[in-house]
Design a protein around this motif. Structure first.
Motif, mmCIF file in Angstrom:
data_model
loop_
_atom_site.group_PDB
_atom_site.id
_atom_site.type_symbol
_atom_site.label_atom_id
_atom_site.label_comp_id
_atom_site.label_asym_id
_atom_site.label_seq_id
_atom_site.Cartn_x
_atom_site.Cartn_y
_atom_site.Cartn_z
ATOM 1 N N ILE A 1 40.203 22.331 42.388
ATOM 2 C CA ILE A 1 39.479 23.201 41.421
ATOM 3 C C ILE A 1 40.306 24.047 40.291
ATOM 4 O O ILE A 1 40.281 24.187 39.300
ATOM 5 C CB ILE A 1 38.344 23.791 41.657
ATOM 6 N N PHE A 39 38.421 28.403 42.155
ATOM 7 C CA PHE A 39 37.388 28.511 43.500
ATOM 8 C C PHE A 39 38.078 28.034 44.638
ATOM 9 O O PHE A 39 39.153 27.443 44.925
ATOM 10 C CB PHE A 39 36.139 27.243 43.353
ATOM 11 N N ASP A 41 32.013 19.680 35.352
ATOM 12 C CA ASP A 41 32.420 20.198 36.533
ATOM 13 C C ASP A 41 34.058 19.396 36.903
ATOM 14 O O ASP A 41 33.905 18.289 36.769
ATOM 15 C CB ASP A 41 31.418 19.584 37.649
ATOM 16 N N VAL A 42 34.851 20.314 37.147
ATOM 17 C CA VAL A 42 36.288 19.627 36.962
ATOM 18 C C VAL A 42 36.546 19.016 38.040
ATOM 19 O O VAL A 42 37.489 18.286 38.160
ATOM 20 C CB VAL A 42 37.368 20.881 36.702
ATOM 21 N N GLY A 91 45.681 41.418 35.931
ATOM 22 C CA GLY A 91 45.601 42.361 37.072
ATOM 23 C C GLY A 91 44.138 42.334 37.430
ATOM 24 O O GLY A 91 43.487 41.560 36.858
ATOM 25 N N SER A 128 33.489 36.193 40.336
ATOM 26 C CA SER A 128 34.488 35.949 41.421
ATOM 27 C C SER A 128 34.885 36.782 42.085
ATOM 28 O O SER A 128 35.004 36.584 43.636
ATOM 29 C CB SER A 128 35.491 34.836 40.969
ATOM 30 N N VAL A 186 39.333 28.955 35.339
ATOM 31 C CA VAL A 186 38.464 28.194 36.355
ATOM 32 C C VAL A 186 39.380 28.451 37.632
ATOM 33 O O VAL A 186 40.271 27.794 37.709
ATOM 34 C CB VAL A 186 38.147 26.735 35.904
ATOM 35 N N LYS A 197 47.260 29.063 43.239
ATOM 36 C CA LYS A 197 48.099 29.717 42.029
ATOM 37 C C LYS A 197 49.508 29.274 41.983
ATOM 38 O O LYS A 197 49.851 29.079 40.836
ATOM 39 C CB LYS A 197 47.899 31.135 41.666
ATOM 40 N N GLY A 202 34.904 28.313 31.525
ATOM 41 C CA GLY A 202 34.873 29.081 32.602
ATOM 42 C C GLY A 202 34.133 30.487 32.363
ATOM 43 O O GLY A 202 34.508 31.441 33.049
ATOM 44 N N VAL A 203 33.132 30.571 31.503
ATOM 45 C CA VAL A 203 32.389 31.428 31.403
ATOM 46 C C VAL A 203 31.315 31.380 32.337
ATOM 47 O O VAL A 203 30.325 30.558 32.279
ATOM 48 C CB VAL A 203 31.709 31.677 29.702
ATOM 49 N N THR A 217 34.929 40.803 38.304
ATOM 50 C CA THR A 217 34.122 40.026 37.628
ATOM 51 C C THR A 217 33.153 39.178 38.724
ATOM 52 O O THR A 217 33.282 39.459 39.841
ATOM 53 C CB THR A 217 35.008 38.577 37.276
ATOM 54 N N ILE A 268 36.603 36.527 32.542
ATOM 55 C CA ILE A 268 37.655 36.718 31.698
ATOM 56 C C ILE A 268 37.526 35.801 30.549
ATOM 57 O O ILE A 268 37.805 36.089 29.333
ATOM 58 C CB ILE A 268 38.812 36.719 32.639
ATOM 59 N N ALA A 269 36.803 34.510 30.785
ATOM 60 C CA ALA A 269 37.142 33.531 29.552
ATOM 61 C C ALA A 269 36.125 34.137 28.557
ATOM 62 O O ALA A 269 36.288 33.904 27.361
ATOM 63 C CB ALA A 269 36.388 32.301 30.224
#
Ligand code: NDP
Ligand code: N5H
Length: 261
Positions: free
Chosen positions: A123, A99, A69-70, A196, A202, A97, A169, A14-15, A200, A21-22
């Motif tokens: 995802i 989306f 690609d997950v 928090g 996203s 990761v 989540k 997930g970079v 980024t 964050i990754a």
């Protein structure tokens, strides 16, 4: 001594760029002396990764990278095979990761359509289980491996605009508990960090982001937004043997915002 990362290898998923964050987690792991391997989905992310890795320590300057690609079972299978060839064993996985169709990150949650619901859950939640199972079946996970994912408070409570991602989540956080229970007897730990709001790619352009950061500055016990470095150092702890007694946990790295009613 417990923070000894010598001969330990971690997969970072997930970079997208330097703000991810990754990437914050990768930098802290690199500083701690861990060996890294990255996975990406878009070619654009792969190109960026090559440049970013050049700034890491000598150990990771030419860190291996695998495409994953997950949403693709084939990609997951190929990635695991390549990981086995390139590193043999993983001491941990960082899953960073997520989306969701932007159309459903605002207004009324109930407007979500079937395809967008399935995509977000696929995802952002299923992928964690899928990669862990594939790694375990391929005998890629070291004894006492530590697996980590990223979540947000909107998975526990209603937070304006988080909507579809909040539902994803919640599924991810529940998966952490079920996976921790299933894999615990083999010594494998599974945890989440609830971060928090961090600016980024996203987060950019999603409604309410700036307001969310402002709320944290005004109301969180620490009265400031959380930094990516703070998420990174907590990740290093959870991935290390210092956290050997912690599994199925969701640690909030959010300036304490989650305790405020
Ligand atoms: P980024 O945009 O930097 O990272 C998101 C990553 O998801 C990208 O690297 C992207 O890769 C990857 N991704 C999306 N779809 C797929 C796919 N089909 N297969 C593989 N990878 C995919 O954002 P963040 O660093 O903010 O997000 C990382 C995690 O942190 C997410 O789980 C997010 O929900 C969570 N989080 C973020 C917070 C924040 O405020 N930023 C707060 C709390 C949690 P690519 O571009 O190559 O597709
Ligand atoms: C309450 C909020 C603000 C509103 C909701 C934000 C949700 C964000 C999460 C998802 C991951 C954002 C997302 O999927 C955006 C995509 O639709 C469009 N973006 C992209 O396609 C970019 C180019 C790529 C790199 O993105 C991905 N994901 O692949 C929450 C915020 C205060 C905190 C936050 C931002 C949480 C979080 O989970 O990220």
């Amino acid at each position: 001594m417990h923070l000894n990362f010598e001969n330990k290898t971690y997969l970072i998923m997930g970079v997208a760029n330097k703000r991810s964050i990754a990437w914050g987690i990768a930098q802290e792991l690199d500083k701690a002396g861990a060996k890294l391997i990255f996975s990406y989905s878009k070619e654009r992310s792969a190109k960026g990764l090559v440049k970013l890795a050049a700034d890491l320590s000598d150990l990771n300057k030419e860190a291996p990278m695998v495409k994953c690609d997950v949403t693709s079972d084939e990609d997951i299978t190929t990635a695991v095979t390549e990981l086995k060839e390139k590193v043999g064993t993983l001491n941990g996985i960082v899953h960073s990761v997520a989306f969701a169709n932007k159309d459903f990150l605002g207004d009324d949650y109930s407007a979500v359509d079937r395809a967008s619901f399935a995509q977000a859950l696929d995802i952002s939640a299923y992928s964690f289980t899928a990669i862990i199972r594939a790694a375990k079946l391929a005998d890629l996970l070291a004894e006492n491996a530590s697996l980590l994912t990223l979540t947000y408070l909107g998975g526990e409570r209603v937070i304006q605009n988080y909507n579809l991602m909040g539902v994803a989540k919640a599924a991810l956080e529940s998966s952490v508990r079920y996976l921790a229970s299933e894999y615990g007897p083999t010594g494998v730990r599974v945890n989440a960090i609830s971060a928090g709001p961090i600016r980024t790619l996203s987060a950019r352009g999603v409604g309410n982001f700036s307001e969310s950061q402002k709320m944290v500055e005004e109301r969180a016990p620490l009265r400031r937004v959380t930094t990516v470095e703070e998420v990174g150092t907590t990740a290093v702890f959870l991935l290390s043997d210092m956290a050997s007694g912690i599994t199925g946990e969701n640690i909030h790295v959010d300036s304490g915002y989650h305790i405020i009613g």
